[in-house]
Design a protein around this motif. Structure first.
Motif, PDB file in Angstrom:
ATOM      1  N   PHE A 132       0.840  -1.202   0.000  1.00  0.00           N
ATOM      2  CA  PHE A 132       0.000   0.000   0.000  1.00  0.00           C
ATOM      3  C   PHE A 132       0.873   1.250   0.000  1.00  0.00           C
ATOM      4  O   PHE A 132       0.661   2.187  -0.790  1.00  0.00           O
ATOM      5  CB  PHE A 132      -0.916  -0.020   1.220  1.00  0.00           C
ATOM      6  N   TYR A 133       1.858   1.270   0.898  1.00  0.00           N
ATOM      7  CA  TYR A 133       2.780   2.411   0.948  1.00  0.00           C
ATOM      8  C   TYR A 133       3.438   2.628  -0.407  1.00  0.00           C
ATOM      9  O   TYR A 133       3.496   3.763  -0.913  1.00  0.00           O
ATOM     10  CB  TYR A 133       3.843   2.198   2.023  1.00  0.00           C
ATOM     11  N   ARG A 134       3.949   1.569  -1.010  1.00  0.00           N
ATOM     12  CA  ARG A 134       4.666   1.713  -2.276  1.00  0.00           C
ATOM     13  C   ARG A 134       3.753   2.203  -3.386  1.00  0.00           C
ATOM     14  O   ARG A 134       4.180   2.996  -4.246  1.00  0.00           O
ATOM     15  CB  ARG A 134       5.314   0.378  -2.660  1.00  0.00           C
ATOM     16  N   HIS A 135       2.503   1.761  -3.372  1.00  0.00           N
ATOM     17  CA  HIS A 135       1.548   2.205  -4.388  1.00  0.00           C
ATOM     18  C   HIS A 135       1.331   3.711  -4.312  1.00  0.00           C
ATOM     19  O   HIS A 135       1.382   4.417  -5.327  1.00  0.00           O
ATOM     20  CB  HIS A 135       0.221   1.462  -4.206  1.00  0.00           C
ATOM     21  N   VAL A 136       1.104   4.222  -3.103  1.00  0.00           N
ATOM     22  CA  VAL A 136       0.858   5.656  -2.954  1.00  0.00           C
ATOM     23  C   VAL A 136       2.140   6.449  -3.161  1.00  0.00           C
ATOM     24  O   VAL A 136       2.134   7.517  -3.772  1.00  0.00           O
ATOM     25  CB  VAL A 136       0.236   5.947  -1.573  1.00  0.00           C
ATOM     26  N   ARG A 137       3.260   5.934  -2.675  1.00  0.00           N
ATOM     27  CA  ARG A 137       4.554   6.590  -2.896  1.00  0.00           C
ATOM     28  C   ARG A 137       4.830   6.753  -4.385  1.00  0.00           C
ATOM     29  O   ARG A 137       5.292   7.813  -4.832  1.00  0.00           O
ATOM     30  CB  ARG A 137       5.668   5.753  -2.264  1.00  0.00           C
ATOM     31  N   ASP A 138       4.578   5.712  -5.153  1.00  0.00           N
ATOM     32  CA  ASP A 138       4.844   5.784  -6.591  1.00  0.00           C
ATOM     33  C   ASP A 138       3.966   6.833  -7.258  1.00  0.00           C
ATOM     34  O   ASP A 138       4.405   7.527  -8.189  1.00  0.00           O
ATOM     35  CB  ASP A 138       4.612   4.414  -7.239  1.00  0.00           C
ATOM     36  N   TYR A 139       2.725   6.970  -6.787  1.00  0.00           N
ATOM     37  CA  TYR A 139       1.855   8.014  -7.309  1.00  0.00           C
ATOM     38  C   TYR A 139       2.446   9.388  -7.010  1.00  0.00           C
ATOM     39  O   TYR A 139       2.499  10.270  -7.885  1.00  0.00           O
ATOM     40  CB  TYR A 139       0.459   7.894  -6.687  1.00  0.00           C
ATOM     41  N   PHE A 140       2.921   9.571  -5.783  1.00  0.00           N
ATOM     42  CA  PHE A 140       3.545  10.837  -5.399  1.00  0.00           C
ATOM     43  C   PHE A 140       4.750  11.137  -6.296  1.00  0.00           C
ATOM     44  O   PHE A 140       4.912  12.272  -6.781  1.00  0.00           O
ATOM     45  CB  PHE A 140       3.977  10.747  -3.938  1.00  0.00           C
ATOM     46  N   LYS A 141       5.574  10.148  -6.536  1.00  0.00           N
ATOM     47  CA  LYS A 141       6.757  10.353  -7.372  1.00  0.00           C
ATOM     48  C   LYS A 141       6.366  10.706  -8.808  1.00  0.00           C
ATOM     49  O   LYS A 141       6.963  11.600  -9.428  1.00  0.00           O
ATOM     50  CB  LYS A 141       7.639   9.101  -7.352  1.00  0.00           C
ATOM     51  N   ARG A 142       5.359  10.021  -9.344  1.00  0.00           N
ATOM     52  CA  ARG A 142       4.923  10.313 -10.719  1.00  0.00           C
ATOM     53  C   ARG A 142       4.358  11.725 -10.814  1.00  0.00           C
ATOM     54  O   ARG A 142       4.643  12.463 -11.764  1.00  0.00           O
ATOM     55  CB  ARG A 142       3.870   9.300 -11.172  1.00  0.00           C
ATOM     56  N   GLN A 143       3.570  12.104  -9.839  1.00  0.00           N
ATOM     57  CA  GLN A 143       2.938  13.418  -9.867  1.00  0.00           C
ATOM     58  C   GLN A 143       3.967  14.540  -9.743  1.00  0.00           C
ATOM     59  O   GLN A 143       3.897  15.545 -10.467  1.00  0.00           O
ATOM     60  CB  GLN A 143       1.915  13.520  -8.739  1.00  0.00           C
ATOM     61  N   THR A 144       4.914  14.409  -8.842  1.00  0.00           N
ATOM     62  CA  THR A 144       5.903  15.461  -8.671  1.00  0.00           C
ATOM     63  C   THR A 144       6.854  15.522  -9.865  1.00  0.00           C
ATOM     64  O   THR A 144       7.328  16.603 -10.223  1.00  0.00           O
ATOM     65  CB  THR A 144       6.696  15.275  -7.367  1.00  0.00           C
ATOM     66  N   ALA A 145       7.106  14.391 -10.507  1.00  0.00           N
ATOM     67  CA  ALA A 145       7.943  14.399 -11.704  1.00  0.00           C
ATOM     68  C   ALA A 145       7.222  15.048 -12.881  1.00  0.00           C
ATOM     69  O   ALA A 145       7.821  15.818 -13.654  1.00  0.00           O
ATOM     70  CB  ALA A 145       8.355  12.970 -12.063  1.00  0.00           C
ATOM     71  N   ALA A 146       5.947  14.774 -13.009  1.00  0.00           N
ATOM     72  CA  ALA A 146       5.178  15.293 -14.140  1.00  0.00           C
ATOM     73  C   ALA A 146       4.818  16.759 -13.982  1.00  0.00           C
ATOM     74  O   ALA A 146       4.547  17.446 -14.967  1.00  0.00           O
ATOM     75  CB  ALA A 146       3.903  14.470 -14.320  1.00  0.00           C
ATOM     76  N   ASN A 147       4.810  17.251 -12.746  1.00  0.00           N
ATOM     77  CA  ASN A 147       4.375  18.621 -12.481  1.00  0.00           C
ATOM     78  C   ASN A 147       5.439  19.411 -11.735  1.00  0.00           C
ATOM     79  O   ASN A 147       5.131  20.226 -10.870  1.00  0.00           O
ATOM     80  CB  ASN A 147       3.084  18.594 -11.648  1.00  0.00           C
ATOM     81  N   SER A 148       6.691  19.187 -12.095  1.00  0.00           N
ATOM     82  CA  SER A 148       7.799  19.736 -11.310  1.00  0.00           C
ATOM     83  C   SER A 148       7.828  21.266 -11.288  1.00  0.00           C
ATOM     84  O   SER A 148       8.394  21.858 -10.370  1.00  0.00           O
ATOM     85  CB  SER A 148       9.133  19.203 -11.843  1.00  0.00           C
ATOM     86  N   CYS A 149       7.225  21.898 -12.260  1.00  0.00           N
ATOM     87  CA  CYS A 149       7.227  23.365 -12.278  1.00  0.00           C
ATOM     88  C   CYS A 149       6.298  23.959 -11.223  1.00  0.00           C
ATOM     89  O   CYS A 149       6.495  25.093 -10.787  1.00  0.00           O
ATOM     90  CB  CYS A 149       6.816  23.878 -13.663  1.00  0.00           C
TER      91      CYS A 149
END
Length: 347
Positions: free
Chosen positions: A95-112
């Motif tokens: 569960f932790y890894r699933h949500v963590r990966d979402y956080f990483k994808r979102q911050t990478a895609a919206n870094s500005c």
């Protein structure tokens, strides 16, 4: 604050709002976004409307947060791991890894507009570029299980803070719905977290567990989203003695906006600013000027109608500044938390 107070807002407060900075120690926005289609969390989460971390109809959306706090907004985004995952396909670690990966994808895609931040100083750089600084935290130590190697993984992921329990019991300790204290393994886990400068968070921890922690912790710890039990006698809130320990050890307490932790009001009635301000006033009477912070619990709890979204935070700042002074408001909304994490990274 009365209506006349709001109409007569001082020039000093108006100037503060033009450069308002916010540091919020806790929200459940990540789960609300990436777990909204998974039962039973659809019904547990306060809001399950779609969108992403930048644009959504939840309490926290980075686009609106940047507008609300022109001076910069640092947000601790918690991975909330519920105690009962039996009706899901996940173990706590999965569960932790699933949500963590979402956080990483979102911050990478919206870094500005959403800068993934692993230290407090780089958060200020993010603010200078007009970005919300996003810190990853964990609510519930259950993903650790009985494997301290997971703490190494959390540290590698940039986790800045970990709430030892949720409401139930895990291998570390017991939450406020249970009565046991901290386990022997839990003591080892605390030492491992402190070694990695992952801040120990005692919100949700029961009284026995917090008492045990006092004999183990060697570094300052926090209650990221807890109010005063003397003002509202809920077991999730802190006793005066517990607050004093956090104060004396150089920690933080984040004021929680959850209505049930502010006051016991009849069904259908909202809590008022006066009722929330009693928690601030009481903690100040205990010497909490440098301890108070924000712990909104946005997107994971039922907050007052007048403080239900990030857009409401500037008005909340105005009320706090008008009642307690701009210096205290500035400390509570940003400075105390920023200074705490800066200290944590160098000591």
């Amino acid at each position: 604050m009365s209506l006349s107070d709001e109409k007569c807002q001082s020039p000093e407060v108006e100037d503060e709002l033009r450069r308002l900075r916010v540091f919020d120690l806790h929200c459940d926005t990540l789960d609300s976004l990436c777990m909204r289609d998974v039962e039973p969390f659809v019904t547990q989460l306060s809001n399950t409307i779609g969108g992403d971390m930048v644009e959504n109809d939840l309490a926290l959306a980075a686009g609106r947060m940047a507008q609300a706090a022109p001076g910069g907004w640092t947000q601790c985004y918690a991975v909330w791991v519920p105690d009962d995952l039996s009706h899901t396909p996940y173990t706590p670690l999965e569960f932790y890894r699933h949500v963590r990966d979402y956080f990483k994808r979102q911050t990478a895609a919206n870094s500005c507009s959403l800068a993934r931040t692993e230290d407090a100083r780089s958060a200020q750089t993010a603010h200078a570029w007009g970005s919300v600084a996003a810190m990853l935290t964990v609510e519930n130590g259950s993903p650790i299980g009985r494997d301290l190697a997971v703490v190494d993984e959390l540290a590698a992921d940039g986790v800045k803070m970990l709430t030892l329990t949720w409401n139930g019991k895990n291998d570390i300790a017991s939450g406020n719905d249970t009565v046991d204290g901290m386990s022997a393994f839990g003591r080892e886990a605390v030492r491992a977290l402190e070694h990695h400068r992952i801040v120990v968070d005692v919100s949700h921890l029961n009284d026995a567990g917090l008492a045990d922690l006092l004999h183990v912790a060697t570094r300052p710890f926090v209650a990221s989203h807890s109010n005063s039990r003397a003002v509202c006698p809920h077991p999730r809130n802190l006793t005066d003695a517990q607050f004093g320990e956090i104060r004396d050890r150089g920690g933080l307490v984040g004021i929680n906006y959850y209505r049930a932790f502010i006051a016991d009001v009849p069904a259908g009635k909202d809590v008022t600013f006066d009722q929330l301000s009693r928690h601030i006033d009481h903690f100040l009477s205990l010497g909490g000027e440098k301890v108070l912070a924000l712990g909104s619990d946005f997107d994971g709890s039922d907050t007052p109608a007048w403080l239900s979204r990030c857009d409401d935070v500037p008005a909340f700042f105005s009320r706090v500044a008008s009642r307690f002074g701009t210096d205290l408001a500035r400390r509570m909304f940003y400075q105390n938390a920023q200074e705490f994490f800066e200290r944590n990274e160098v000591r």
